[in-house]
Write a protein that holds these residues in place. Structure first.
Motif, PDB file in Angstrom:
ATOM      1  N   SER A  92       0.917  13.387   1.893  1.00  0.00           N
ATOM      2  CA  SER A  92       2.045  12.673   1.302  1.00  0.00           C
ATOM      3  C   SER A  92       3.115  13.688   0.889  1.00  0.00           C
TER       4      SER A  92
ATOM      5  N   GLU B 172       0.839  -1.209   0.000  1.00  0.00           N
ATOM      6  CA  GLU B 172       0.000   0.000   0.000  1.00  0.00           C
ATOM      7  C   GLU B 172       0.870   1.254   0.000  1.00  0.00           C
TER       8      GLU B 172
ATOM      9  N   LEU C 114      -4.182  13.429  -0.085  1.00  0.00           N
ATOM     10  CA  LEU C 114      -4.747  12.350  -0.880  1.00  0.00           C
ATOM     11  C   LEU C 114      -5.880  11.660  -0.139  1.00  0.00           C
TER      12      LEU C 114
ATOM     13  N   LYS D 274       2.201   1.920  -3.316  1.00  0.00           N
ATOM     14  CA  LYS D 274       1.180   2.527  -4.172  1.00  0.00           C
ATOM     15  C   LYS D 274       1.065   4.037  -3.896  1.00  0.00           C
ATOM     16  N   ILE D 275       1.095   4.397  -2.636  1.00  0.00           N
ATOM     17  CA  ILE D 275       0.995   5.816  -2.248  1.00  0.00           C
ATOM     18  C   ILE D 275       2.230   6.584  -2.730  1.00  0.00           C
TER      19      ILE D 275
ATOM     20  N   TYR E 178      -5.220   8.955 -10.539  1.00  0.00           N
ATOM     21  CA  TYR E 178      -4.954   9.752  -9.333  1.00  0.00           C
ATOM     22  C   TYR E 178      -5.660  11.108  -9.334  1.00  0.00           C
TER      23      TYR E 178
ATOM     24  N   ALA F  58      -6.754   3.299  -6.296  1.00  0.00           N
ATOM     25  CA  ALA F  58      -5.657   4.275  -6.315  1.00  0.00           C
ATOM     26  C   ALA F  58      -5.927   5.414  -5.339  1.00  0.00           C
ATOM     27  N   PRO F  59      -4.872   5.958  -4.739  1.00  0.00           N
ATOM     28  CA  PRO F  59      -5.052   7.202  -3.983  1.00  0.00           C
ATOM     29  C   PRO F  59      -5.417   8.314  -4.961  1.00  0.00           C
TER      30      PRO F  59
ATOM     31  N   TYR G 233      -7.654   8.069   0.249  1.00  0.00           N
ATOM     32  CA  TYR G 233      -7.289   6.672  -0.006  1.00  0.00           C
ATOM     33  C   TYR G 233      -8.144   5.784   0.883  1.00  0.00           C
ATOM     34  N   THR G 234      -8.732   4.768   0.273  1.00  0.00           N
ATOM     35  CA  THR G 234      -9.633   3.908   1.026  1.00  0.00           C
ATOM     36  C   THR G 234      -8.969   2.590   1.431  1.00  0.00           C
TER      37      THR G 234
END
Lengths: 375, 92
Positions: free
Chosen positions: A342, A44, A102, A47-48, A275, A109-110, A104-105
């Protein structure tokens, strides 16, 4: 991505104060909250990190296009400052830091909510406080966080270009701003810079020599200012910026990157990016969020669902202008909505700070909750 | 993201330097309770917003005050006006 409930450290107030986080409980309400933490798997975080890096590159591409196409008016840059922004961009004047917000769940995608690219705060919390929190909890624990090291490296890189002293300024009497600036000054000192702090209000103008000066009358050759560009250029000393030889951190081109006019232009240029949410300068179909282009700390946000305003925040930006962004997919964790902050330092994604709120809008009282990373 | 291994050092934050004088004011609510006239200033110190309305015209800024005689007599206070109006600080 999970939210875990935890027992706060017995002496947590003292622990966070030890490294400068003196604003952990403003007005008796907790801001630093270690009664919980967010836990991410390494995949994860990857991905971020990738999303943040790609978003930053896309943002720079938009700024380049805005300048080439002379669309600075969309950002309300006064005409007499356009040349300053353009020259700053063309010279690629160095930037130190920025923070993407961001949504994000934990799956998918964030997505970008906004880019705080000029005067981001919540930095000491993310870079320092949550790291020491983690080490107190688990010496072997891990976190997505190289913000501190990257900051020192960014200052070192700047020092190779220009080793002259740097002044650091924030508004007087604002604890959070002062601590943020002192932390950045700390990292600049570790990079070898001579530094000096002064309040923004204490900056002087030496008209005879055409330069900004500090309280001792020394020229301010480079200034880190935790004070937004859109305010600086509209104040009494604003026109002097055009005459003065001072170099600025963040540089003038950041006044574009930190403006929410960026969001519709990002969507225009990268409509297929996972994104980037659809956004425009006029209301869009479906559910959306209306944001003033220069609003700060969640002010004057309006959430429209099914054609009706279902949520609205107060603030001073009632007159707009506004942008309209598709309502992001959000997920509650234990009744709270987290937003990922981020961090980008010297153009590189390097760390994470999380703020959460009972509502879908993060504002100036939303709590900072630390995180950890597991395999 | 590779595993983090770091020796994080601070040279300024966390030292007595920072806490010695700058934060020697009472809690915002205590200030307000003692003297309601001070509440606005106390609020400004913390993380709240005032009620001012901000509208940025696309046209220019106000002209600055005239140049001073030199560094010693340098005029000050030419930055910070909007921030004091906004009451929440310059961070975001």
């Amino acid at each position: 991505m999970d939210r875990l409930s935890l027992e706060p450290r017995r002496d947590w107030q003292k622990r966070v104060e030890d490294y400068g986080l003196l604003f952990h409980t403003p007005k008796g309400e907790p801001y630093w909250d270690e009664s919980a933490c967010y836990q991410f798997r390494r995949a994860e975080i990857d991905k971020i990190e990738a999303a943040t890096q790609e978003l930053h590159e896309m943002c720079l591409a938009v700024i380049d296009a805005v300048i080439r196409q002379q669309r600075l008016g969309l950002f309300l840059v006064p005409p007499e400052f356009e040349e300053l922004v353009i020259r700053s961009w063309q010279a690629r004047e160095p930037s130190i830091y920025g923070r993407f917000d961001l949504a994000y769940t934990g799956s998918g995608a964030p997505v970008l909510l906004e880019y705080n690219a000029d005067t981001p705060t919540a930095l000491v919390e993310a870079a320092v406080a949550q790291w020491f929190w983690l080490k107190d909890l688990d010496e072997q624990g891990d976190q997505y966080n190289s913000i501190h090291e990257r900051l020192i490296e960014a200052w070192q890189k700047l020092r190779q270009i220009d080793p002259r002293p740097i002044h650091f300024a924030a508004m007087s009497g604002i604890v959070e701003d002062y601590i943020t600036v002192e932390y950045l000054r700390d990292t600049a000192m570790q990079a070898g810079f001579e530094t000096q702090y002064l309040d923004v209000e204490q900056i002087g103008w030496d008209g005879r020599h055409g330069r900004f000066v500090d309280l001792q009358g020394r020229p301010i050759e480079r200034l880190f200012k935790l004070y937004p560009w859109e305010w600086l250029i509209r104040e009494d000393f604003g026109p002097h910026i055009l005459r003065a030889p001072t170099r600025w951190v963040e540089p003038p081109w950041k006044m574009l990157l930190s403006c929410k006019s960026l969001l519709p232009l990002l969507h225009e240029k990268f409509p297929d990016s996972p994104y980037i949410l659809p956004a425009a300068f006029e209301p869009i179909p479906g559910d959306y969020v209306r944001k003033p282009i220069h609003a700060r700390e969640g002010s004057n946000i309006q959430v429209v669902v099914g054609g009706r305003v279902v949520f609205e925040t107060p603030g001073p930006y009632t007159e707009g202008p506004f942008i309209y962004q598709q309502l992001a997919p959000l997920k509650k964790f234990d009744g709270r909505y987290p937003i990922l902050g981020s961090w980008v330092v010297d153009g590189v994604a390097c760390g994470l700070g999380i703020r959460e709120d009972d509502t879908i809008i993060t504002h100036n009282t939303s709590r900072f909750v630390p995180h950890q990373m597991i395999d | 993201m590779s595993r983090m291994s770091r020796e994080l050092t601070l040279v300024l934050l966390g030292s007595g330097l920072l806490t010695a004088g700058y934060f020697a004011w009472p809690e915002a609510d205590e200030v307000g309770a003692a003297n309601p006239a001070n509440q606005a200033e106390a609020d400004r110190t913390y993380r709240s917003h005032g009620g001012a309305i901000i509208f940025f015209s696309p046209f220019s800024s106000r002209p600055a005050a005239g140049p001073g005689a030199g560094a010693a007599a340098a005029p000050r206070g030419g930055f910070g006006r909007i921030g004091s109006f906004m009451s929440g600080g310059g961070g975001s």
